[in-house]
Design a protein around this motif. Sequence first.
Motif, PDB file in Angstrom:
ATOM      1  N   ALA A 129      11.122  25.215  84.186  1.00  0.00           N
ATOM      2  CA  ALA A 129       9.915  24.760  84.873  1.00  0.00           C
ATOM      3  C   ALA A 129       8.762  25.682  84.480  1.00  0.00           C
ATOM      4  O   ALA A 129       8.619  26.771  85.027  1.00  0.00           O
ATOM      5  N   GLY A 130       7.972  25.250  83.514  1.00  0.00           N
ATOM      6  CA  GLY A 130       6.797  25.993  83.085  1.00  0.00           C
ATOM      7  C   GLY A 130       5.562  25.136  83.227  1.00  0.00           C
ATOM      8  O   GLY A 130       5.624  23.987  83.688  1.00  0.00           O
ATOM      9  N   GLY A 131       4.433  25.675  82.807  1.00  0.00           N
ATOM     10  CA  GLY A 131       3.196  24.920  82.931  1.00  0.00           C
ATOM     11  C   GLY A 131       3.229  23.600  82.181  1.00  0.00           C
ATOM     12  O   GLY A 131       2.621  22.618  82.591  1.00  0.00           O
ATOM     13  N   GLY A 132       3.967  23.567  81.070  1.00  0.00           N
ATOM     14  CA  GLY A 132       4.051  22.342  80.283  1.00  0.00           C
ATOM     15  C   GLY A 132       5.188  21.427  80.674  1.00  0.00           C
ATOM     16  O   GLY A 132       5.415  20.391  80.019  1.00  0.00           O
ATOM     17  N   HIS A 175       0.796  29.888  91.037  1.00  0.00           N
ATOM     18  CA  HIS A 175       1.753  29.441  92.046  1.00  0.00           C
ATOM     19  C   HIS A 175       2.246  30.568  92.954  1.00  0.00           C
ATOM     20  O   HIS A 175       3.015  30.316  93.876  1.00  0.00           O
ATOM     21  N   ALA A 176       1.819  31.792  92.693  1.00  0.00           N
ATOM     22  CA  ALA A 176       2.454  32.961  93.304  1.00  0.00           C
ATOM     23  C   ALA A 176       2.358  32.995  94.826  1.00  0.00           C
ATOM     24  O   ALA A 176       3.354  33.247  95.515  1.00  0.00           O
ATOM     25  N   VAL A 177       1.177  32.767  95.376  1.00  0.00           N
ATOM     26  CA  VAL A 177       1.015  32.895  96.830  1.00  0.00           C
ATOM     27  C   VAL A 177       1.825  31.818  97.552  1.00  0.00           C
ATOM     28  O   VAL A 177       2.477  32.099  98.570  1.00  0.00           O
ATOM     29  N   SER A 178       1.825  30.598  97.031  1.00  0.00           N
ATOM     30  CA  SER A 178       2.617  29.533  97.659  1.00  0.00           C
ATOM     31  C   SER A 178       4.104  29.870  97.643  1.00  0.00           C
ATOM     32  O   SER A 178       4.821  29.666  98.633  1.00  0.00           O
ATOM     33  N   ILE A 179       4.581  30.403  96.530  1.00  0.00           N
ATOM     34  CA  ILE A 179       5.991  30.781  96.422  1.00  0.00           C
ATOM     35  C   ILE A 179       6.314  31.896  97.403  1.00  0.00           C
ATOM     36  O   ILE A 179       7.337  31.860  98.102  1.00  0.00           O
ATOM     37  N   ALA A 190       7.426  21.552  92.268  1.00  0.00           N
ATOM     38  CA  ALA A 190       7.546  22.663  91.325  1.00  0.00           C
ATOM     39  C   ALA A 190       7.674  23.991  92.055  1.00  0.00           C
ATOM     40  O   ALA A 190       8.540  24.822  91.728  1.00  0.00           O
ATOM     41  N   ASN A 191       6.827  24.205  93.070  1.00  0.00           N
ATOM     42  CA  ASN A 191       6.879  25.467  93.824  1.00  0.00           C
ATOM     43  C   ASN A 191       8.214  25.632  94.536  1.00  0.00           C
ATOM     44  O   ASN A 191       8.752  26.744  94.627  1.00  0.00           O
ATOM     45  N   ALA A 192       8.760  24.534  95.046  1.00  0.00           N
ATOM     46  CA  ALA A 192      10.059  24.612  95.717  1.00  0.00           C
ATOM     47  C   ALA A 192      11.152  25.009  94.729  1.00  0.00           C
ATOM     48  O   ALA A 192      12.046  25.800  95.049  1.00  0.00           O
ATOM     49  N   GLU A 193      11.064  24.480  93.513  1.00  0.00           N
ATOM     50  CA  GLU A 193      12.063  24.831  92.497  1.00  0.00           C
ATOM     51  C   GLU A 193      11.923  26.292  92.073  1.00  0.00           C
ATOM     52  O   GLU A 193      12.915  27.005  91.908  1.00  0.00           O
ATOM     53  N   LEU A 194      10.683  26.750  91.911  1.00  0.00           N
ATOM     54  CA  LEU A 194      10.453  28.142  91.525  1.00  0.00           C
ATOM     55  C   LEU A 194      10.902  29.089  92.631  1.00  0.00           C
ATOM     56  O   LEU A 194      11.534  30.119  92.367  1.00  0.00           O
TER      57      LEU A 194
END
Length: 676
Positions: free
Chosen positions: A324-327, A451-455, A417-421
């Motif tokens: 899971a990356g930006g692309g 995505h850092a703060v949400s994670i 995506a954030n949930a997966e990270l």
Amino acid sequence: MSISVGVDVGGTFTDLFMMDTETLAFRTAKVPTTVDDRSRGFLEGLETLGARPAAIDWLIHGTTAGTNAVLERKGARCGLITTRGFKDVLEIGRRTRPNAYGLSGRFDPLILRDFRLEVTERVDARGQVITPLDEEDVRSAARRLLDMGAEALVIMFLHSYVNEAHEARAASIVREIWPNDHVVASHEVIREMREFERCSTAAIHASIGPVVSRYISDVATRLKQSGFKNELLVMQANGGMMASSLVSRHAVHTVMSGPAAGVLAAAAIAKRAGIDNLVTGDMGGTSFDVAIVSNGEPIVSSEKDLAYAVPIRVPMIDIHTVGAGGGSIAHLDKAGMIRVGPESAASFPGPIGFGRGGTEPTITDANFLLGRLNPNVITGSAVAAPLDKIAAAFEERIGRQLGLDAYETAAAILQVANAELAGAIRLVLIEKGHDPRDFALMPFGGAGPLHAVSIARDLNIPRVLVPRYPGLNSALGCVLADVRHDFVQTVNEPLDGIDRNTVQQLLAGQERTGRDLLTQEKVDVVEVKVSHEFDLLFRGQSHTLRVPMRGSHFDPEVLEIDFLTQYLARYNLSLPEMHPSLVNVRTTVVGVRERVDLGIFKPKPGLLDDAVTGSREVYFDGRWRKSLTYERDKLPEGAEVRGPAIIEQPDSTFVLDPDASAKVDDIGNLLVHVHG
């Protein structure tokens, strides 16, 4: 004057960091990776950086070439010569299955079954020859594999870790026939028991050897033609580096070397910031890599699976990867659920927003559409992101089936995506027995800070530490790396009956080999550090504990005390009736380079208002909110920024969510308090 350059070639971007250690001046660059010929992108990156190869003293390279070759099964065509009756070890493995339930899933072995041949020989677990080696069998097998088109060859005999005579002789015979240098005997890569793991590690080495050595040789040749006078250095997965001339013999150690460099830099930055416990999230264009820094040091493991049934047993910084990356491409699965990855738009054609022909909706496109990324400033592109095309693709591909408009679809994609990270980080922390509340999160890679703060909120991690150049962290790590070599030898004897002189000789031999390699590499080091560790277990168990050696000499009595103490602390269990066994002897030899002062990143004096570049509407929690935008380079030391805000720089963008706050420290890091 000493000029050092670190180059990290990723799947989407090539990152470069140059530092003059005399003047403490530095420059950075980020260019799209030339996937068709990565060496060309390497040289183009140096040109963009303004670094003349002739003026560079130290050039250190981190690469994902080997990792990608394994994961995509694009390595060299390999053959295997093994003990009669054991050619299917690579497929039988540990009899696990790719999915916990059902009979679905598949496994593609690194070496096809037709290319795995058996010969007559047998050595027992104590190294005694049971059946002599049939040398004509070996010659016949090698010729047959050549006729079949094999480019590289693995020789793996049973119990060669304790007696390598048959393997060594077979390798000598084959090298007289084989047209290239890509012949490896398993004991040359790893002298550790367990034939499946040893065979897999040797197979990884052989399959990527031609790929990595060709690539590194091509880069080194082009550098020499451009005036570079020194030897190219290559990052290893253990966080150290080695000379490019050693790559063909140690190709397996380049796996995950780029991400390892990023974790190395993260540990140094966190230590300078006074943070001992850190979890890192390296999010580039194609993947998200998670690692732990505990008590100021990255966790190094010798037991890792690169993919299902592909174990690798070399010391490497313990990194867990998810696709899971930006692309990463967002899509609907068969159940109508939103999924992201593992397929990636990569650098070309890339996300829709890059304007290079991409048509599939990606995480990066969602960030463009929701105002988190500036659509007018895109690395490697002179035109703005086509937001109308992005919105249309989101609605047509995903939103229409779910009854969502383009913006709701983009928000849903980011939520998934954030949930997966967050899940990847949670898995790593909990698996190691850590409480997320005791850690800070350091995001890096071009997409990590978005995505850092949400994670962190999802995981109850209280602090986020955003480094000065998050998109270039792995390139910085290359510059910070020491030279390092690791060795292992299986002993597998009861500790109470072991000959201490034999073990001491093993340790001395491993240290001598490491020092010889340092001499060959001709890298300036200020000191050489040598450490020894031992893998122990109770007889009848299968999992070991690693115990460092106290003092300068091997003492089995002291080692037993340390093992029992560590076992009790780990499992809260005492087993006085059990007897420990010494499984493996390990040595690490590190050539320590001159330390780089991270004070070079000290912010320039100024006012917070001078860093404000404007504002824009950004989508947070189901609604649009006006958010100030800041230029990272102009944020002064001690400045405090409150969310919602967007902090931009050429290599990355940081999203500061509502109710969070960030403060600039003395080396330009952003220390974020997630809950205000």
